[in-house]
Motif scaffolding. Structure first.
Motif, PDB file in Angstrom:
ATOM      1  N   GLU A 128      -5.003   2.619   4.158  1.00  0.00           N
ATOM      2  CA  GLU A 128      -4.896   1.162   4.114  1.00  0.00           C
ATOM      3  C   GLU A 128      -3.529   0.693   4.605  1.00  0.00           C
ATOM      4  OE1 GLU A 128      -6.029  -0.107   0.204  1.00  0.00           O
ATOM      5  OE2 GLU A 128      -8.158   0.244   0.612  1.00  0.00           O
ATOM      6  N   GLU A 129      -2.486   1.467   4.311  1.00  0.00           N
ATOM      7  CA  GLU A 129      -1.151   1.135   4.797  1.00  0.00           C
ATOM      8  C   GLU A 129      -1.114   1.170   6.323  1.00  0.00           C
ATOM      9  OE1 GLU A 129       3.247   3.210   5.078  1.00  0.00           O
ATOM     10  OE2 GLU A 129       1.791   4.006   3.655  1.00  0.00           O
ATOM     11  N   LYS A 160      -6.232   7.249   0.228  1.00  0.00           N
ATOM     12  CA  LYS A 160      -6.844   5.934   0.472  1.00  0.00           C
ATOM     13  C   LYS A 160      -5.757   4.888   0.745  1.00  0.00           C
ATOM     14  CE  LYS A 160      -9.178   2.246  -1.933  1.00  0.00           C
ATOM     15  NZ  LYS A 160      -8.693   1.523  -3.065  1.00  0.00           N
ATOM     16  N   HIS A 161      -4.696   4.920  -0.060  1.00  0.00           N
ATOM     17  CA  HIS A 161      -3.616   3.937   0.106  1.00  0.00           C
ATOM     18  C   HIS A 161      -2.869   4.144   1.429  1.00  0.00           C
ATOM     19  CE1 HIS A 161      -4.138   2.081  -3.766  1.00  0.00           C
ATOM     20  NE2 HIS A 161      -4.027   3.243  -4.391  1.00  0.00           N
ATOM     21  N   GLU A 197       1.816   1.679  -3.510  1.00  0.00           N
ATOM     22  CA  GLU A 197       0.661   2.139  -4.297  1.00  0.00           C
ATOM     23  C   GLU A 197       0.387   3.621  -4.067  1.00  0.00           C
ATOM     24  OE1 GLU A 197      -1.475   0.570  -6.654  1.00  0.00           O
ATOM     25  OE2 GLU A 197       0.256  -0.779  -6.638  1.00  0.00           O
ATOM     26  N   ALA A 198       0.613   4.100  -2.844  1.00  0.00           N
ATOM     27  CA  ALA A 198       0.393   5.521  -2.549  1.00  0.00           C
ATOM     28  C   ALA A 198       1.331   6.388  -3.372  1.00  0.00           C
ATOM     29  CB  ALA A 198       0.593   5.783  -1.060  1.00  0.00           C
ATOM     30  N   GLU A 222       0.824  -1.209   0.000  1.00  0.00           N
ATOM     31  CA  GLU A 222       0.000   0.000   0.000  1.00  0.00           C
ATOM     32  C   GLU A 222       0.858   1.258   0.000  1.00  0.00           C
ATOM     33  OE1 GLU A 222      -3.171   0.534  -0.563  1.00  0.00           O
ATOM     34  OE2 GLU A 222      -3.571  -1.597  -0.769  1.00  0.00           O
TER      35      GLU A 222
END
Length: 138
Positions: free
Chosen positions: A96-97, A92-93, A82-83, A79
């Motif tokens: 989630e991380e 959002k990432h 992905e960020a 995550e």
């Protein structure tokens, strides 16, 4: 054509129709193993067996917790990547991380707890088996 059944056994390979015949005198069976009954001195109604089973259960749960911690940690790193890769959804990432990192820490705590329980059961199993502690100095 008649099908032959092949039975695969880990230890005693015997031919079809050959049955186990224990020795009548309590000596050695057809496979060379003693037929005498071995009695262990637990003296406390299977307490040792119960405790060792519990110890194995905690060890299994400890390993599952380790896998969970590794998986959550790997997902947190994913995550984080992905960020950086997807700036449009970076917030959002990052959330989630953080959730995955918290799960990894929680799983680590669970592993620590199960390790402690396993050590405690191991100590109890030693005591239940009747092992004597040797005091060499005193």
């Amino acid at each position: 054509m008649a099908e032959e059944k092949h039975h695969h056994h880990l230890f005693h390979h015997k031919k079809e129709g050959e049955d186990f015949q224990p020795a009548a005198d309590g000596g050695v069976d057809t496979y060379g193993y003693s037929t005498e009954t071995v009695v262990t001195a637990t003296g406390n109604g299977g307490e040792y067996e119960r405790i060792t089973k519990e110890e194995k259960h905690h060890k299994h749960k400890e390993h599952l917790g380790e896998m969970g911690a590794v998986a959550a940690g790997a997902f947190a790193l994913y995550e984080k990547h992905e960020a950086k890769k997807d700036p449009e959804h970076a917030h959002k990432h990052k959330i989630e991380e953080e959730v995955a990192a918290a799960a990894a820490v929680g799983a680590g705590g669970f592993v620590f707890h199960e390790h402690h329980e396993k050590k405690q059961d191991h100590k109890e199993a030693k005591e239940a088996s009747g092992e004597k502690k040797h005091h060499h100095f005193g």
